[in-house]
Design a protein around this motif. Structure first.
Motif: not given
Length: 174
Positions: A146-147, A139-141, A132-136, A96-98
């Motif tokens: 690797m993920t 958080i979501i992985t 910010v993208i790396m931070l997100v 869902l998050v992806m």
């Protein structure tokens, strides 16, 4: 309960094209002609990006994440047990998050329409956006490099697509 919730999620996913068409048919009479044209394009784009995000999660991210979480051990004295509930919960949340995160170009489009951001601003803050993208992604992985990289790459590409979308929109405006 896990079987019921899984069946509900899969049923909603399978019925989502029909649900979206019925919602569109309900809303259409209240829209002007140019709004109808944009709403069809936006609805199709949102749906396709959501499905692409879900497919990326299903085929790429979740197998790697689950393999990592299944082999992760804090100590030899601590036993790691994966239950069906935790498996489905992790899968559902990550998928869902992806799907939602893949909506970045659509969000940029609407912010550009509202003249909150421009393609030049996004280009100017590219370095910060990458952080910010790396931070997100972190958080979501799961805590796996690797993920995180596998999430960061498509999100950054979506950021670049957002710049392209805004640039194209700005050209049409002028």
């Amino acid at each position: 309960m896990t079987h019921i919730s899984t069946a509900l999620y899969l049923g909603l996913l399978g019925a989502s094209p029909y649900i979206l068409i019925e919602l569109f048919r309900f809303i259409t009479p209240a829209l002007y002609e140019n709004e109808k044209k944009y709403s069809v394009q936006v609805a199709i784009t949102v749906y396709l990006l959501f499905i692409i995000g879900m497919l990326m999660s299903y085929f790429i991210l979740f197998p790697i994440s689950f393999r990592f979480l299944g082999t992760y051990s804090v100590s030899g004295m601590v036993e790691s047990n994966i239950t069906l509930k935790s498996y489905i919960g992790t899968f559902t949340t990550l998928t869902l998050v992806m799907g939602l995160v893949f909506q970045l170009p659509v969000i940029a489009f609407f912010l550009g329409k509202l003249e909150v951001v421009s393609s030049e601003q996004l280009r100017q803050y590219r370095k910060y956006a990458f952080l910010v993208i790396m931070l997100v992604a972190a958080i979501i992985t799961p805590p796996d490099l690797m993920t995180m990289v596998l999430v960061t790459i498509p999100l950054y590409l979506l950021y670049e697509v957002s710049i392209f979308v805004l640039k194209r929109m700005e050209r049409r405006k002028s």
